[in-house]
Design a protein around this motif. Structure first.
Motif, PDB file in Angstrom:
ATOM      1  N   GLU A   1       0.839  -1.205   0.000  1.00  0.00           N
ATOM      2  CA  GLU A   1       0.000   0.000   0.000  1.00  0.00           C
ATOM      3  C   GLU A   1       0.871   1.251   0.000  1.00  0.00           C
ATOM      4  O   GLU A   1       0.591   2.216  -0.725  1.00  0.00           O
ATOM      5  CB  GLU A   1      -0.908   0.002   1.228  1.00  0.00           C
ATOM      6  N   ASN A   2       1.940   1.241   0.785  1.00  0.00           N
ATOM      7  CA  ASN A   2       2.859   2.384   0.808  1.00  0.00           C
ATOM      8  C   ASN A   2       3.472   2.616  -0.570  1.00  0.00           C
ATOM      9  O   ASN A   2       3.530   3.753  -1.046  1.00  0.00           O
ATOM     10  CB  ASN A   2       3.968   2.165   1.842  1.00  0.00           C
TER      11      ASN A   2
ATOM     12  N   ASN B   1       1.123   4.116  -3.093  1.00  0.00           N
ATOM     13  CA  ASN B   1       0.773   5.518  -2.844  1.00  0.00           C
ATOM     14  C   ASN B   1       1.991   6.435  -2.735  1.00  0.00           C
ATOM     15  O   ASN B   1       1.880   7.554  -2.238  1.00  0.00           O
ATOM     16  CB  ASN B   1      -0.063   5.620  -1.566  1.00  0.00           C
TER      17      ASN B   1
ATOM     18  N   SER C   1       1.171   9.758  -4.286  1.00  0.00           N
ATOM     19  CA  SER C   1      -0.197  10.262  -4.093  1.00  0.00           C
ATOM     20  C   SER C   1      -0.187  11.575  -3.328  1.00  0.00           C
ATOM     21  O   SER C   1      -0.004  11.600  -2.111  1.00  0.00           O
ATOM     22  CB  SER C   1      -1.045   9.231  -3.336  1.00  0.00           C
TER      23      SER C   1
ATOM     24  N   PRO D   1      -0.653  14.893   1.582  1.00  0.00           N
ATOM     25  CA  PRO D   1      -0.567  13.722   0.705  1.00  0.00           C
ATOM     26  C   PRO D   1      -0.717  12.453   1.543  1.00  0.00           C
ATOM     27  O   PRO D   1      -0.931  12.519   2.761  1.00  0.00           O
ATOM     28  CB  PRO D   1       0.846  13.838   0.126  1.00  0.00           C
ATOM     29  N   TYR D   2      -0.567  11.331   0.887  1.00  0.00           N
ATOM     30  CA  TYR D   2      -0.605  10.034   1.585  1.00  0.00           C
ATOM     31  C   TYR D   2       0.501  10.010   2.639  1.00  0.00           C
ATOM     32  O   TYR D   2       1.617  10.453   2.395  1.00  0.00           O
ATOM     33  CB  TYR D   2      -0.385   8.900   0.577  1.00  0.00           C
ATOM     34  N   ARG D   3       0.189   9.483   3.803  1.00  0.00           N
ATOM     35  CA  ARG D   3       1.185   9.336   4.865  1.00  0.00           C
ATOM     36  C   ARG D   3       1.537   7.864   5.007  1.00  0.00           C
ATOM     37  O   ARG D   3       0.665   7.010   5.083  1.00  0.00           O
ATOM     38  CB  ARG D   3       0.656   9.875   6.191  1.00  0.00           C
ATOM     39  N   ARG D   4       2.820   7.582   5.001  1.00  0.00           N
ATOM     40  CA  ARG D   4       3.329   6.207   5.121  1.00  0.00           C
ATOM     41  C   ARG D   4       2.765   5.520   6.357  1.00  0.00           C
ATOM     42  O   ARG D   4       2.671   6.123   7.423  1.00  0.00           O
ATOM     43  CB  ARG D   4       4.862   6.246   5.197  1.00  0.00           C
ATOM     44  N   GLN D   5       2.400   4.252   6.189  1.00  0.00           N
ATOM     45  CA  GLN D   5       1.882   3.444   7.280  1.00  0.00           C
ATOM     46  C   GLN D   5       2.972   2.488   7.756  1.00  0.00           C
ATOM     47  O   GLN D   5       3.748   1.969   6.952  1.00  0.00           O
ATOM     48  CB  GLN D   5       0.654   2.657   6.827  1.00  0.00           C
TER      49      GLN D   5
ATOM     50  N   ALA E   1       0.645   5.684  11.672  1.00  0.00           N
ATOM     51  CA  ALA E   1       1.097   6.621  10.639  1.00  0.00           C
ATOM     52  C   ALA E   1       2.524   7.055  10.960  1.00  0.00           C
ATOM     53  O   ALA E   1       2.837   7.354  12.111  1.00  0.00           O
ATOM     54  CB  ALA E   1       0.171   7.823  10.594  1.00  0.00           C
TER      55      ALA E   1
ATOM     56  N   PRO F   1       4.298  12.424  -0.496  1.00  0.00           N
ATOM     57  CA  PRO F   1       4.257  11.455   0.605  1.00  0.00           C
ATOM     58  C   PRO F   1       5.641  11.214   1.223  1.00  0.00           C
ATOM     59  O   PRO F   1       6.665  11.383   0.566  1.00  0.00           O
ATOM     60  CB  PRO F   1       3.745  10.184  -0.063  1.00  0.00           C
TER      61      PRO F   1
END
Length: 138
Positions: A29-30, A33, A36, A45-49, A72, A97
């Protein structure tokens, strides 16, 4: 194959397989995105999980691992100069991101190796059980 939570070598390895599989989904998923951005200026923007692991005590007292939660990554977003981008601020910078594809690739490789190691444990246990049964048949 052992059921998760059963304990013993097979239970510990099965739980670890499940945990590494979940870890690989988060990494994927990271990576998906990594570019993104927010839809407009001022949006994040998308934040790394990041998976957070916790020890898991099995029914027989042995210990495996489980994913307790997904957090997060609080590290700062990157900034790129792209004045024509819809998410660019007044100075022309776009927040990107906080995902580093190289780090994600390394994490994925580590998760794959851990998965393979636990799979080998299950395969070796199965082979030993079959060999024991063969010996008892004689």
């Amino acid at each position: 194959m052992a059921k998760v939570g059963e304990g013993g070598v097979a239970g510990v390895a099965a739980q670890a397989l499940k945990t590494q599989q979940a870890r690989m989904r988060i990494i994927a998923e990271n990576l998906a995105n990594a570019n993104s951005t927010g839809p407009k200026a001022g949006t994040d923007p998308y934040r790394r999980q990041v998976p957070v692991f916790k020890p898991l005590k099995m029914d027989d007292g042995s210990v495996s691992v489980r994913m307790a939660r997904v957090a997060a990554d609080p590290s700062a977003f990157k900034q790129e100069y792209e004045p024509g981008h819809p998410a660019a601020n007044a100075a022309g910078y776009v927040q990107m991101p906080n995902v580093d594809p190289l780090i994600e690739a390394l994490d994925m490789k580590q998760a794959q190796r851990a998965y393979e190691a636990n799979l080998n444990v299950l395969e070796n246990q199965d082979a030993m059980e079959k060999r024991t049964l063969d010996l008892l048949k004689r």
